[in-house]
Design a protein around this motif. Structure first.
Motif, PDB file in Angstrom:
ATOM      1  N   VAL A  74      35.906  -2.346  43.047  1.00  0.00           N
ATOM      2  CA  VAL A  74      35.666  -2.813  41.684  1.00  0.00           C
ATOM      3  C   VAL A  74      36.886  -3.536  41.147  1.00  0.00           C
ATOM      4  CG1 VAL A  74      34.042  -0.928  41.197  1.00  0.00           C
ATOM      5  CG2 VAL A  74      36.463  -0.648  40.639  1.00  0.00           C
ATOM      6  N   GLU A  75      36.665  -4.301  40.107  1.00  0.00           N
ATOM      7  CA  GLU A  75      37.750  -4.893  39.344  1.00  0.00           C
ATOM      8  C   GLU A  75      38.145  -3.810  38.335  1.00  0.00           C
ATOM      9  OE1 GLU A  75      40.191  -6.685  36.638  1.00  0.00           O
ATOM     10  OE2 GLU A  75      38.241  -5.999  35.996  1.00  0.00           O
ATOM     11  N   PRO A  76      39.377  -3.275  38.402  1.00  0.00           N
ATOM     12  CA  PRO A  76      39.732  -2.089  37.617  1.00  0.00           C
ATOM     13  C   PRO A  76      39.577  -2.242  36.101  1.00  0.00           C
ATOM     14  CG  PRO A  76      41.625  -2.840  38.910  1.00  0.00           C
ATOM     15  CD  PRO A  76      40.476  -3.729  39.242  1.00  0.00           C
ATOM     16  N   ARG A  77      39.993  -3.363  35.553  1.00  0.00           N
ATOM     17  CA  ARG A  77      39.941  -3.523  34.092  1.00  0.00           C
ATOM     18  C   ARG A  77      38.506  -3.393  33.572  1.00  0.00           C
ATOM     19  NH1 ARG A  77      38.889  -7.639  30.858  1.00  0.00           N
ATOM     20  NH2 ARG A  77      38.753  -9.089  32.596  1.00  0.00           N
ATOM     21  N   LEU A  78      37.589  -4.099  34.213  1.00  0.00           N
ATOM     22  CA  LEU A  78      36.194  -4.060  33.775  1.00  0.00           C
ATOM     23  C   LEU A  78      35.539  -2.712  34.063  1.00  0.00           C
ATOM     24  CD1 LEU A  78      35.048  -7.600  34.956  1.00  0.00           C
ATOM     25  CD2 LEU A  78      35.630  -6.878  32.634  1.00  0.00           C
ATOM     26  N   HIS A  79      35.774  -2.176  35.254  1.00  0.00           N
ATOM     27  CA  HIS A  79      35.148  -0.913  35.646  1.00  0.00           C
ATOM     28  C   HIS A  79      35.600   0.238  34.741  1.00  0.00           C
ATOM     29  CE1 HIS A  79      33.111   1.858  38.334  1.00  0.00           C
ATOM     30  NE2 HIS A  79      34.184   2.629  38.284  1.00  0.00           N
ATOM     31  N   LEU A  80      36.880   0.318  34.484  1.00  0.00           N
ATOM     32  CA  LEU A  80      37.383   1.408  33.638  1.00  0.00           C
ATOM     33  C   LEU A  80      36.865   1.284  32.208  1.00  0.00           C
ATOM     34  CD1 LEU A  80      40.861   1.589  35.234  1.00  0.00           C
ATOM     35  CD2 LEU A  80      39.339   3.539  34.955  1.00  0.00           C
ATOM     36  N   ARG A  81      36.783   0.074  31.716  1.00  0.00           N
ATOM     37  CA  ARG A  81      36.258  -0.118  30.359  1.00  0.00           C
ATOM     38  C   ARG A  81      34.783   0.273  30.293  1.00  0.00           C
ATOM     39  NH1 ARG A  81      36.667  -5.874  28.832  1.00  0.00           N
ATOM     40  NH2 ARG A  81      34.651  -6.002  29.837  1.00  0.00           N
ATOM     41  N   ASP A  82      33.998  -0.170  31.281  1.00  0.00           N
ATOM     42  CA  ASP A  82      32.557   0.079  31.253  1.00  0.00           C
ATOM     43  C   ASP A  82      32.183   1.524  31.584  1.00  0.00           C
ATOM     44  OD1 ASP A  82      32.241  -2.583  30.618  1.00  0.00           O
ATOM     45  OD2 ASP A  82      31.609  -3.182  32.629  1.00  0.00           O
ATOM     46  N   GLU A  83      32.822   2.108  32.593  1.00  0.00           N
ATOM     47  CA  GLU A  83      32.419   3.427  33.088  1.00  0.00           C
ATOM     48  C   GLU A  83      33.176   4.592  32.460  1.00  0.00           C
ATOM     49  OE1 GLU A  83      29.819   3.916  35.148  1.00  0.00           O
ATOM     50  OE2 GLU A  83      29.486   1.741  35.057  1.00  0.00           O
ATOM     51  N   PHE A  84      34.418   4.363  32.036  1.00  0.00           N
ATOM     52  CA  PHE A  84      35.257   5.464  31.550  1.00  0.00           C
ATOM     53  C   PHE A  84      35.734   5.262  30.110  1.00  0.00           C
ATOM     54  CE2 PHE A  84      35.596   5.420  36.146  1.00  0.00           C
ATOM     55  CZ  PHE A  84      35.468   6.760  36.483  1.00  0.00           C
ATOM     56  N   HIS A  85      35.425   4.122  29.521  1.00  0.00           N
ATOM     57  CA  HIS A  85      35.917   3.787  28.179  1.00  0.00           C
ATOM     58  C   HIS A  85      37.428   3.983  28.127  1.00  0.00           C
ATOM     59  CE1 HIS A  85      31.800   3.435  26.844  1.00  0.00           C
ATOM     60  NE2 HIS A  85      31.554   4.569  27.456  1.00  0.00           N
ATOM     61  N   ALA A  86      38.096   3.350  29.088  1.00  0.00           N
ATOM     62  CA  ALA A  86      39.542   3.497  29.239  1.00  0.00           C
ATOM     63  C   ALA A  86      40.164   2.173  29.643  1.00  0.00           C
ATOM     64  CB  ALA A  86      39.843   4.563  30.290  1.00  0.00           C
ATOM     65  N   SER A  87      41.470   2.115  29.519  1.00  0.00           N
ATOM     66  CA  SER A  87      42.241   0.941  29.908  1.00  0.00           C
ATOM     67  C   SER A  87      42.860   1.166  31.284  1.00  0.00           C
ATOM     68  CB  SER A  87      43.356   0.709  28.887  1.00  0.00           C
ATOM     69  OG  SER A  87      44.250  -0.272  29.349  1.00  0.00           O
ATOM     70  N   SER A  88      43.033   0.095  32.016  1.00  0.00           N
ATOM     71  CA  SER A  88      43.662   0.186  33.340  1.00  0.00           C
ATOM     72  C   SER A  88      45.160  -0.113  33.289  1.00  0.00           C
ATOM     73  CB  SER A  88      42.976  -0.775  34.311  1.00  0.00           C
ATOM     74  OG  SER A  88      43.186  -2.112  33.893  1.00  0.00           O
ATOM     75  N   LYS A  89      45.680  -0.485  32.135  1.00  0.00           N
ATOM     76  CA  LYS A  89      47.061  -0.970  32.023  1.00  0.00           C
ATOM     77  C   LYS A  89      48.105  -0.014  32.583  1.00  0.00           C
ATOM     78  CE  LYS A  89      46.266  -3.936  28.054  1.00  0.00           C
ATOM     79  NZ  LYS A  89      46.535  -4.182  26.646  1.00  0.00           N
ATOM     80  N   LYS A  90      47.976   1.283  32.322  1.00  0.00           N
ATOM     81  CA  LYS A  90      49.006   2.254  32.708  1.00  0.00           C
ATOM     82  C   LYS A  90      48.761   2.898  34.075  1.00  0.00           C
ATOM     83  CE  LYS A  90      49.952   3.454  27.906  1.00  0.00           C
ATOM     84  NZ  LYS A  90      49.941   4.546  26.914  1.00  0.00           N
ATOM     85  N   LEU A  91      47.700   2.488  34.765  1.00  0.00           N
ATOM     86  CA  LEU A  91      47.312   3.189  35.992  1.00  0.00           C
ATOM     87  C   LEU A  91      47.914   2.599  37.261  1.00  0.00           C
ATOM     88  CD1 LEU A  91      43.566   3.955  35.209  1.00  0.00           C
ATOM     89  CD2 LEU A  91      45.630   5.166  34.493  1.00  0.00           C
ATOM     90  N   GLY A  92      48.366   1.364  37.212  1.00  0.00           N
ATOM     91  CA  GLY A  92      48.990   0.750  38.387  1.00  0.00           C
ATOM     92  C   GLY A  92      48.057   0.597  39.571  1.00  0.00           C
ATOM     93  N   LEU A  93      46.801   0.256  39.303  1.00  0.00           N
ATOM     94  CA  LEU A  93      45.807   0.127  40.366  1.00  0.00           C
ATOM     95  C   LEU A  93      45.828  -1.262  40.992  1.00  0.00           C
ATOM     96  CD1 LEU A  93      42.823   1.866  38.545  1.00  0.00           C
ATOM     97  CD2 LEU A  93      44.206   2.815  40.405  1.00  0.00           C
ATOM     98  N   PRO A  94      45.559  -1.343  42.302  1.00  0.00           N
ATOM     99  CA  PRO A  94      45.400  -2.661  42.918  1.00  0.00           C
ATOM    100  C   PRO A  94      44.111  -3.313  42.416  1.00  0.00           C
ATOM    101  CG  PRO A  94      44.832  -0.938  44.485  1.00  0.00           C
ATOM    102  CD  PRO A  94      45.351  -0.253  43.253  1.00  0.00           C
ATOM    103  N   ASN A  95      44.012  -4.615  42.589  1.00  0.00           N
ATOM    104  CA  ASN A  95      42.799  -5.327  42.192  1.00  0.00           C
ATOM    105  C   ASN A  95      42.331  -6.193  43.361  1.00  0.00           C
ATOM    106  OD1 ASN A  95      40.716  -6.524  40.824  1.00  0.00           O
ATOM    107  ND2 ASN A  95      42.010  -7.754  39.499  1.00  0.00           N
ATOM    108  N   PRO A  96      41.162  -5.902  43.926  1.00  0.00           N
ATOM    109  CA  PRO A  96      40.221  -4.841  43.553  1.00  0.00           C
ATOM    110  C   PRO A  96      40.718  -3.479  44.028  1.00  0.00           C
ATOM    111  CG  PRO A  96      39.416  -5.963  45.498  1.00  0.00           C
ATOM    112  CD  PRO A  96      40.676  -6.692  45.070  1.00  0.00           C
ATOM    113  N   VAL A  97      40.085  -2.438  43.491  1.00  0.00           N
ATOM    114  CA  VAL A  97      40.422  -1.070  43.876  1.00  0.00           C
ATOM    115  C   VAL A  97      39.147  -0.385  44.371  1.00  0.00           C
ATOM    116  CG1 VAL A  97      40.039  -0.081  41.555  1.00  0.00           C
ATOM    117  CG2 VAL A  97      41.595   1.059  43.151  1.00  0.00           C
TER     118      VAL A  97
END
Length: 152
Positions: free
Chosen positions: A95-118
């Motif tokens: 997934v693309e972390p920014r979109l997935h986290l917003r849609d599925e978890f109502h959260a931001s990816s900024k502080k997570l340090g995830l690769p893109n895609p993850v």
């Protein structure tokens, strides 16, 4: 040969081709699933409370109290502390972390340090994001935690 018979033979040939492709591709899916399972199976120690979702079960102080605790993942159980989630599947998707986290978890990816895609893996009672072979981001009770592998 009659037209009807030729049409029937063509249909049979298409069905056989489809079955052959399906049979040949099945081990590839099984192999991918086994690879994902191996990627996340083991014991993981929570090392940092990275960020919370919009709605959480824990406040920041409670989240930080979980640091050092161990998450155990294998096909027979997912366990965190005394919480035993039982058997699990290893459903994964890139997934693309920014979109997935917003849609599925109502959260931001900024502080997570995830690769893109993850690659995100849905387990019986949580989700984990694969950072690399020895690091995951674990979602637990509304918080995202950095976790390091301590054993396979």
């Amino acid at each position: 040969m009659s037209f009807l018979r030729l049409t029937a033979l063509t249909q049979i040939a298409r069905i056989l081709s489809f079955i052959t492709v399906l049979a040949l591709s099945t081990p590839l899916f099984a192999h991918a699933s086994e690879s994902i399972e191996r990627s996340v199976t083991g014991e993981w120690r929570l090392t940092a409370a990275l960020d919370g979702a919009e709605i959480t079960s824990l406040d920041e102080r409670q989240a930080k109290q979980l640091l050092g605790h161990v998450l155990t993942i294998n096909k027979n159980k997912v366990q965190f502390g005394k919480t035993d989630c039982g058997e699990t599947g290893f459903e994964a998707q890139k997934v693309e972390p920014r979109l997935h986290l917003r849609d599925e978890f109502h959260a931001s990816s900024k502080k997570l340090g995830l690769p893109n895609p993850v690659t995100v893996v849905d387990l019986s009672c949580t989700s984990v994001f694969i950072k690399n072979r020895n690091r995951l981001v674990v979602f637990w009770q509304g918080w995202f935690f950095d976790a390091v592998r301590i054993s396979n």
